[in-house]
Design a protein around this motif. Sequence first.
Motif, PDB file in Angstrom:
ATOM      1  N   ALA A  49     -35.330  -1.603  10.297  1.00  0.00           N
ATOM      2  CA  ALA A  49     -34.516  -1.923  11.471  1.00  0.00           C
ATOM      3  C   ALA A  49     -34.995  -3.218  12.122  1.00  0.00           C
ATOM      4  O   ALA A  49     -34.186  -4.053  12.550  1.00  0.00           O
ATOM      5  N   ILE A  50     -36.323  -3.392  12.168  1.00  0.00           N
ATOM      6  CA  ILE A  50     -36.885  -4.617  12.733  1.00  0.00           C
ATOM      7  C   ILE A  50     -36.458  -5.835  11.911  1.00  0.00           C
ATOM      8  O   ILE A  50     -36.106  -6.894  12.444  1.00  0.00           O
ATOM      9  N   ALA A  51     -36.469  -5.649  10.576  1.00  0.00           N
ATOM     10  CA  ALA A  51     -36.076  -6.750   9.695  1.00  0.00           C
ATOM     11  C   ALA A  51     -34.602  -7.110   9.896  1.00  0.00           C
ATOM     12  O   ALA A  51     -34.231  -8.293   9.897  1.00  0.00           O
ATOM     13  N   VAL A  52     -33.771  -6.082  10.055  1.00  0.00           N
ATOM     14  CA  VAL A  52     -32.347  -6.336  10.297  1.00  0.00           C
ATOM     15  C   VAL A  52     -32.163  -7.078  11.624  1.00  0.00           C
ATOM     16  O   VAL A  52     -31.345  -8.008  11.736  1.00  0.00           O
ATOM     17  N   ILE A  53     -32.940  -6.662  12.634  1.00  0.00           N
ATOM     18  CA  ILE A  53     -32.896  -7.359  13.927  1.00  0.00           C
ATOM     19  C   ILE A  53     -33.283  -8.825  13.743  1.00  0.00           C
ATOM     20  O   ILE A  53     -32.668  -9.729  14.306  1.00  0.00           O
ATOM     21  N   GLY A  54     -34.325  -9.059  12.924  1.00  0.00           N
ATOM     22  CA  GLY A  54     -34.734 -10.438  12.644  1.00  0.00           C
ATOM     23  C   GLY A  54     -33.609 -11.246  12.028  1.00  0.00           C
ATOM     24  O   GLY A  54     -33.379 -12.412  12.388  1.00  0.00           O
ATOM     25  N   LEU A  55     -32.877 -10.618  11.096  1.00  0.00           N
ATOM     26  CA  LEU A  55     -31.756 -11.292  10.439  1.00  0.00           C
ATOM     27  C   LEU A  55     -30.663 -11.626  11.451  1.00  0.00           C
ATOM     28  O   LEU A  55     -30.117 -12.750  11.448  1.00  0.00           O
ATOM     29  N   LEU A  56     -30.352 -10.682  12.314  1.00  0.00           N
ATOM     30  CA  LEU A  56     -29.323 -10.907  13.331  1.00  0.00           C
ATOM     31  C   LEU A  56     -29.754 -11.983  14.330  1.00  0.00           C
ATOM     32  O   LEU A  56     -28.948 -12.823  14.739  1.00  0.00           O
ATOM     33  N   VAL A  57     -31.050 -11.942  14.710  1.00  0.00           N
ATOM     34  CA  VAL A  57     -31.547 -12.937  15.659  1.00  0.00           C
ATOM     35  C   VAL A  57     -31.473 -14.332  15.056  1.00  0.00           C
ATOM     36  O   VAL A  57     -31.148 -15.318  15.748  1.00  0.00           O
ATOM     37  N   ILE A  58     -31.775 -14.455  13.761  1.00  0.00           N
ATOM     38  CA  ILE A  58     -31.672 -15.764  13.094  1.00  0.00           C
ATOM     39  C   ILE A  58     -30.250 -16.299  13.195  1.00  0.00           C
ATOM     40  O   ILE A  58     -30.013 -17.451  13.558  1.00  0.00           O
ATOM     41  N   ALA A  59     -29.270 -15.426  12.875  1.00  0.00           N
ATOM     42  CA  ALA A  59     -27.868 -15.852  12.902  1.00  0.00           C
ATOM     43  C   ALA A  59     -27.425 -16.225  14.312  1.00  0.00           C
ATOM     44  O   ALA A  59     -26.817 -17.285  14.538  1.00  0.00           O
ATOM     45  N   VAL A  60     -27.734 -15.363  15.284  1.00  0.00           N
ATOM     46  CA  VAL A  60     -27.300 -15.609  16.664  1.00  0.00           C
ATOM     47  C   VAL A  60     -28.002 -16.826  17.258  1.00  0.00           C
ATOM     48  O   VAL A  60     -27.371 -17.686  17.888  1.00  0.00           O
ATOM     49  N   SER A  61     -29.321 -16.902  17.053  1.00  0.00           N
ATOM     50  CA  SER A  61     -30.067 -18.028  17.629  1.00  0.00           C
ATOM     51  C   SER A  61     -29.637 -19.349  17.000  1.00  0.00           C
ATOM     52  O   SER A  61     -29.573 -20.377  17.688  1.00  0.00           O
ATOM     53  N   ALA A  62     -29.340 -19.322  15.686  1.00  0.00           N
ATOM     54  CA  ALA A  62     -28.870 -20.546  15.038  1.00  0.00           C
ATOM     55  C   ALA A  62     -27.545 -21.001  15.643  1.00  0.00           C
ATOM     56  O   ALA A  62     -27.334 -22.193  15.896  1.00  0.00           O
ATOM     57  N   PHE A  63     -26.652 -20.047  15.891  1.00  0.00           N
ATOM     58  CA  PHE A  63     -25.364 -20.385  16.505  1.00  0.00           C
ATOM     59  C   PHE A  63     -25.557 -20.950  17.907  1.00  0.00           C
ATOM     60  O   PHE A  63     -24.941 -21.959  18.281  1.00  0.00           O
ATOM     61  N   VAL A  64     -26.411 -20.316  18.699  1.00  0.00           N
ATOM     62  CA  VAL A  64     -26.660 -20.767  20.073  1.00  0.00           C
ATOM     63  C   VAL A  64     -27.315 -22.144  20.076  1.00  0.00           C
ATOM     64  O   VAL A  64     -26.943 -23.035  20.851  1.00  0.00           O
ATOM     65  N   ILE A  65     -28.299 -22.331  19.192  1.00  0.00           N
ATOM     66  CA  ILE A  65     -28.985 -23.626  19.113  1.00  0.00           C
ATOM     67  C   ILE A  65     -28.004 -24.727  18.745  1.00  0.00           C
ATOM     68  O   ILE A  65     -28.019 -25.825  19.312  1.00  0.00           O
ATOM     69  N   GLN A  66     -27.139 -24.425  17.777  1.00  0.00           N
ATOM     70  CA  GLN A  66     -26.154 -25.417  17.345  1.00  0.00           C
ATOM     71  C   GLN A  66     -25.164 -25.736  18.466  1.00  0.00           C
ATOM     72  O   GLN A  66     -24.838 -26.899  18.721  1.00  0.00           O
ATOM     73  N   LYS A  67     -24.702 -24.719  19.172  1.00  0.00           N
ATOM     74  CA  LYS A  67     -23.679 -24.911  20.207  1.00  0.00           C
ATOM     75  C   LYS A  67     -24.222 -25.621  21.433  1.00  0.00           C
ATOM     76  O   LYS A  67     -23.536 -26.449  22.039  1.00  0.00           O
ATOM     77  N   TYR A  68     -25.461 -25.289  21.808  1.00  0.00           N
ATOM     78  CA  TYR A  68     -26.035 -25.859  23.029  1.00  0.00           C
ATOM     79  C   TYR A  68     -27.177 -26.825  22.715  1.00  0.00           C
ATOM     80  O   TYR A  68     -28.141 -26.924  23.467  1.00  0.00           O
ATOM     81  N   SER A  69     -27.056 -27.522  21.613  1.00  0.00           N
ATOM     82  CA  SER A  69     -28.141 -28.391  21.159  1.00  0.00           C
ATOM     83  C   SER A  69     -28.485 -29.481  22.169  1.00  0.00           C
ATOM     84  O   SER A  69     -29.650 -29.803  22.377  1.00  0.00           O
ATOM     85  N   VAL A  70     -27.465 -30.056  22.829  1.00  0.00           N
ATOM     86  CA  VAL A  70     -27.715 -31.132  23.786  1.00  0.00           C
ATOM     87  C   VAL A  70     -28.549 -30.624  24.961  1.00  0.00           C
ATOM     88  O   VAL A  70     -29.536 -31.244  25.368  1.00  0.00           O
ATOM     89  N   ALA A  71     -28.168 -29.458  25.503  1.00  0.00           N
ATOM     90  CA  ALA A  71     -28.908 -28.885  26.633  1.00  0.00           C
ATOM     91  C   ALA A  71     -30.326 -28.505  26.218  1.00  0.00           C
ATOM     92  O   ALA A  71     -31.280 -28.689  26.985  1.00  0.00           O
ATOM     93  N   ILE A  72     -30.486 -27.979  25.007  1.00  0.00           N
ATOM     94  CA  ILE A  72     -31.812 -27.568  24.528  1.00  0.00           C
ATOM     95  C   ILE A  72     -32.722 -28.773  24.352  1.00  0.00           C
ATOM     96  O   ILE A  72     -33.909 -28.733  24.697  1.00  0.00           O
ATOM     97  N   ILE A  73     -32.178 -29.858  23.842  1.00  0.00           N
ATOM     98  CA  ILE A  73     -32.974 -31.073  23.653  1.00  0.00           C
ATOM     99  C   ILE A  73     -33.434 -31.631  24.993  1.00  0.00           C
ATOM    100  O   ILE A  73     -34.560 -32.095  25.136  1.00  0.00           O
ATOM    101  N   GLU A  74     -32.570 -31.563  25.990  1.00  0.00           N
ATOM    102  CA  GLU A  74     -32.876 -32.182  27.274  1.00  0.00           C
ATOM    103  C   GLU A  74     -33.756 -31.307  28.168  1.00  0.00           C
ATOM    104  O   GLU A  74     -34.375 -31.810  29.097  1.00  0.00           O
ATOM    105  N   ASN A  75     -33.806 -30.005  27.903  1.00  0.00           N
ATOM    106  CA  ASN A  75     -34.581 -29.096  28.747  1.00  0.00           C
ATOM    107  C   ASN A  75     -35.783 -28.582  27.961  1.00  0.00           C
ATOM    108  O   ASN A  75     -35.637 -27.860  26.979  1.00  0.00           O
ATOM    109  N   LYS A  76     -36.988 -28.953  28.391  1.00  0.00           N
ATOM    110  CA  LYS A  76     -38.202 -28.599  27.644  1.00  0.00           C
ATOM    111  C   LYS A  76     -38.411 -27.091  27.569  1.00  0.00           C
ATOM    112  O   LYS A  76     -38.857 -26.575  26.543  1.00  0.00           O
ATOM    113  N   LEU A  77     -38.108 -26.368  28.660  1.00  0.00           N
ATOM    114  CA  LEU A  77     -38.285 -24.922  28.661  1.00  0.00           C
ATOM    115  C   LEU A  77     -37.344 -24.254  27.657  1.00  0.00           C
ATOM    116  O   LEU A  77     -37.771 -23.388  26.879  1.00  0.00           O
ATOM    117  N   LEU A  78     -36.072 -24.675  27.670  1.00  0.00           N
ATOM    118  CA  LEU A  78     -35.123 -24.127  26.696  1.00  0.00           C
ATOM    119  C   LEU A  78     -35.554 -24.457  25.279  1.00  0.00           C
ATOM    120  O   LEU A  78     -35.397 -23.644  24.359  1.00  0.00           O
TER     121      LEU A  78
END
Length: 352
Positions: free
Chosen positions: A95-124
């Motif tokens: 179950a943990i591994a499946v969560i890891g797989l889902l987190v990879i997919a979701v985080s990749a989507f979020v990183i791609q979509k909000y890449s400009v904000a993430i680059i400009e904000n050190k905490l993000l």
Amino acid sequence: MASAFQTKKYENFLHFIRSFVPLFSIFMLQGYLLSIDSYTQWLTECNLQVLLWFYFLLMLNERGQVYILTLVATIFFINFNFNRGIHDITPLSLAIAVIGLLVIAVSAFVIQKYSVAIIENKLLFVIAMIVFATSWGLLILPSQELDVLLFIALICKLIVYMTCIHLVNSVGRIQYEALIERINTDFLTQLSSRTAFEKSFDQSFKAAKNKTIQLAFIILDIDNFKLVNDTYGHLIGDAVLKEVSHAIRENIVNYKGAELFRIGGEEFGIILENTDYAEAQKMSLNILKAVNELSVNTDKGTFGVTISIGVAEWHEKDKTKEMFYNRAESYLYFAKNNGKNAVTVDGVIVNR
């Protein structure tokens, strides 16, 4: 004008190369990582793999990478948890591994979509990096006994790597943005340049063809400008360009969707989205009047300035942007060949 748009056909090719090179590099790295039998060695080498994915998701900002990354993560999930598993896989660890797989997919989507904000904000940036890297560790948890201290150490190491890259990239991005600003801005008039015009004209033309906007185009040219340079000198000529560009800009500032460009020499262009002939004609007449009121003082005397204007609204008969541009330009020449200081709308002079 046709040659002015030729560079556009190379952009798709450069876009493909820009996407292909990092993706090919990552796939080569994935092949190498999949060949590693030792979990500890894989976890050590994983730094580079995570770093590459994270970096390209931020820099390239392309949706296709999210899908490819999810596919690669799925391959890792199957390979490590089923093909190489030497330990018993418990429902919890799976179950943990499946969560890891889902987190990879979701985080990749979020990183791609909000890449400009993430680059400009050190905490993000740090949060996104930790989540992204940690999810890869969770992905292969069922197949091995996870050394938590080792993994934390590697996450810290990754943060150091990415922080260095982030700092270097930030400096490069600032320099790149400054360069783009210089390219897109005419140094003399501070209007948008010919390079910026080509891009905007192309986008507006495509939108008009897709029936999403109504499009008009105004092209303006200072009358007898060569005579001004020859009589009063190029410094006075430059002053005239600045005064005329200021007068034009003042008369379009209240028009939403109007973009002004210096497209070459004494020639200016205005792209008008969601504007019909009536509004474009009204704007052109106001500009003509404003320019006629200009007075240029020199050591050789005072002289006035006039311009000629061509106005065209996009029609379906304009199959290409070159045809649309050339039609507007033909109206400009009609005004120049019929006494100058005139506005030609659809082939008819309207200020006389």
